[in-house]
Write a protein that holds these residues in place. Structure first.
Motif, short mmCIF file in Angstrom:
data_model
loop_
_atom_site.label_atom_id
_atom_site.label_comp_id
_atom_site.label_asym_id
_atom_site.label_seq_id
_atom_site.Cartn_x
_atom_site.Cartn_y
_atom_site.Cartn_z
N GLU A 248 0.83 -1.21 0.00
CA GLU A 248 0.00 0.00 0.00
C GLU A 248 0.86 1.26 0.00
O GLU A 248 0.50 2.27 -0.60
N MET A 249 2.02 1.18 0.66
CA MET A 249 2.88 2.35 0.76
C MET A 249 3.96 2.38 -0.33
O MET A 249 4.86 3.24 -0.30
N GLY A 250 3.87 1.48 -1.30
CA GLY A 250 4.74 1.55 -2.46
C GLY A 250 6.14 1.03 -2.25
O GLY A 250 7.05 1.32 -3.04
N PHE A 251 6.38 0.22 -1.20
CA PHE A 251 7.70 -0.38 -1.00
C PHE A 251 7.85 -1.57 -1.93
O PHE A 251 6.90 -2.34 -2.14
N SER A 252 9.02 -1.75 -2.46
CA SER A 252 9.24 -2.81 -3.45
C SER A 252 9.21 -4.21 -2.83
O SER A 252 8.96 -5.19 -3.53
N SER A 253 9.46 -4.30 -1.53
CA SER A 253 9.43 -5.61 -0.86
C SER A 253 9.15 -5.43 0.62
O SER A 253 9.33 -4.33 1.18
N ARG A 254 8.73 -6.51 1.26
CA ARG A 254 8.48 -6.45 2.70
C ARG A 254 9.77 -6.19 3.46
O ARG A 254 9.77 -5.47 4.46
N SER A 255 10.89 -6.75 2.99
CA SER A 255 12.16 -6.56 3.70
C SER A 255 12.60 -5.10 3.66
O SER A 255 13.11 -4.57 4.65
N PHE A 256 12.38 -4.41 2.54
CA PHE A 256 12.72 -3.00 2.43
C PHE A 256 11.83 -2.17 3.38
O PHE A 256 12.31 -1.26 4.07
N PHE A 257 10.56 -2.52 3.43
CA PHE A 257 9.63 -1.86 4.35
C PHE A 257 10.06 -2.06 5.79
O PHE A 257 10.05 -1.12 6.60
N THR A 258 10.47 -3.30 6.13
CA THR A 258 10.90 -3.61 7.49
C THR A 258 12.11 -2.77 7.89
O THR A 258 12.18 -2.24 9.01
N ARG A 259 13.07 -2.63 6.97
CA ARG A 259 14.26 -1.81 7.26
C ARG A 259 13.88 -0.35 7.48
O ARG A 259 14.41 0.32 8.36
N TYR A 260 12.94 0.15 6.66
CA TYR A 260 12.51 1.55 6.79
C TYR A 260 11.82 1.79 8.13
O TYR A 260 12.08 2.78 8.81
N VAL A 261 10.93 0.87 8.50
CA VAL A 261 10.21 1.00 9.77
C VAL A 261 11.19 0.93 10.95
O VAL A 261 11.07 1.70 11.92
N LYS A 262 12.15 0.03 10.87
CA LYS A 262 13.17 -0.09 11.92
C LYS A 262 13.92 1.22 12.08
O LYS A 262 14.22 1.66 13.21
N LYS A 263 14.17 1.90 10.96
CA LYS A 263 14.92 3.16 10.99
C LYS A 263 14.13 4.27 11.68
O LYS A 263 14.68 5.03 12.49
N ILE A 264 12.81 4.38 11.40
CA ILE A 264 12.06 5.52 11.93
C ILE A 264 11.32 5.21 13.24
O ILE A 264 11.01 6.14 13.99
N LEU A 265 11.03 3.93 13.52
CA LEU A 265 10.35 3.57 14.76
C LEU A 265 11.26 2.94 15.79
O LEU A 265 10.92 2.85 16.97
N GLY A 266 12.42 2.46 15.33
CA GLY A 266 13.35 1.80 16.25
C GLY A 266 13.07 0.34 16.47
O GLY A 266 13.83 -0.35 17.15
N VAL A 267 11.97 -0.16 15.88
CA VAL A 267 11.61 -1.58 15.96
C VAL A 267 11.07 -2.03 14.61
O VAL A 267 10.67 -1.20 13.78
N THR A 268 11.04 -3.32 14.36
CA THR A 268 10.48 -3.84 13.13
C THR A 268 8.95 -3.79 13.19
O THR A 268 8.38 -3.66 14.28
N PRO A 269 8.26 -3.89 12.04
CA PRO A 269 6.79 -3.93 12.08
C PRO A 269 6.24 -5.03 12.98
O PRO A 269 5.28 -4.81 13.73
N SER A 270 6.82 -6.21 12.92
CA SER A 270 6.36 -7.32 13.75
C SER A 270 6.55 -7.03 15.22
O SER A 270 5.68 -7.33 16.06
N GLU A 271 7.69 -6.43 15.57
CA GLU A 271 7.96 -6.10 16.97
C GLU A 271 6.99 -5.03 17.47
O GLU A 271 6.52 -5.09 18.61
#
Length: 277
Positions: A248-271
């Motif tokens: 939905e947010m236009g990330f090319s893969s789930r892994s790229f999204f996970t890295r981005y979320v980790k960067k701005i939230l400090g945790v992974t989406p699952s965490e």
């Protein structure tokens, strides 16, 4: 009724006045909806002084950065408090009105256009409260949850009308105002300053300068702030799995999204979702 609900009811409908204010725990436990009937009140919201007058509507999320409430002489209002977890658990497809929701986080005071809008808000308060009170209903929990979802959709209707009104006014505003409008509209998929600079026909360097001059925050920081808010809202909505949010947010893969979320939230989406449980 169990002892927990006796201590903290899920729905509270009450009349407010200068003499009778909010309960002590309202910002910790409840999302707040308020319709001002008479007088006015001021408050500090995210370090900005705001005012709500007669005929206007206010919505505060639980745990908002809110302080310094001051009420005018003759102030009267109706307020509906909804227990935060109960509301969050019954949110319909949040993607339908994510822009309006985020708009209400920044602009909690809504101008209601006419008496019909005011009556719609007040009726919505009463219908939810009456359903909460109807504990003899054979399908009480199911009926209450459906009424909660209908309440949210009605509120989204009100928020969206205000969002569209403000959006029309910003389209003819300053470069900074136009930039802020564009960020709200496009940051789900566009996270680079250059995209917004191109839309405004200026350089990325100048856009950062304009943003810094107007808000002491760079354009890239604003983009990240709005993107972060959208990610948090979507992660809190259990209707979406993580792969769907990434798409939905236009990330090319789930892994790229996970890295981005980790960067701005400090945790992974699952965490982050695990912490909500």
């Amino acid at each position: 009724m169990n002892s927990k609900e006796e201590r903290s009811p899920r729905i509270v409908l009450s009349k407010l006045s200068r003499e009778k204010g909010f309960p002590d725990d309202f910002q910790d436990n409840y999302h707040t909806h308020l319709l001002c009937h008479r007088g006015s009140f001021t408050f500090l919201f995210n370090d900005t002084k705001m005012k709500c007058k007669s005929g206007e509507f206010v919505f505060w999320f639980a745990n908002s950065k809110l302080s310094e409430l001051e009420f005018s002489k003759g102030f009267k209002a109706t307020t509906l408090l909804v227990e935060k977890q109960f509301l969050n658990d019954n949110v319909p497809d949040q993607n339908l009105s994510i822009d309006a929701i985020l708009h209400s986080r920044q602009y909690p005071v809504l101008q209601l256009n006419d008496q019909n809008d005011k009556q719609r808000v007040l009726s919505n308060f009463q219908l939810l409260y009456y359903k909460f009170q109807d504990k003899e209903h054979r399908f009480y929990e199911e009926a209450l949850k459906l009424q909660m979802r209908l309440f949210i959709l009605e509120m989204w209707h009100t928020f969206t009308s205000e969002f569209e009104r403000r959006k029309r006014s910003l389209q003819t505003g300053t470069i900074y105002e136009q930039f802020m409008h564009l960020v709200q509209e496009h940051c789900m998929k566009e996270r680079e300053v250059q995209f917004y600079a191109d839309q405004l026909h200026i350089t990325a360097k100048y856009l950062n300068y304009v943003s810094k001059q107007n808000s002491d925050i760079t354009a890239s920081e604003w983009i990240q702030r709005y993107t972060k808010e959208r990610i948090v809202l979507l992660l809190e909505n259990k209707n979406f799995n993580i792969a769907e949010i990434a798409d939905e947010m236009g990330f090319s893969s789930r892994s790229f999204f996970t890295r981005y979320v980790k960067k701005i939230l400090g945790v992974t989406p699952s965490e982050y979702r695990t912490r909500l449980e």
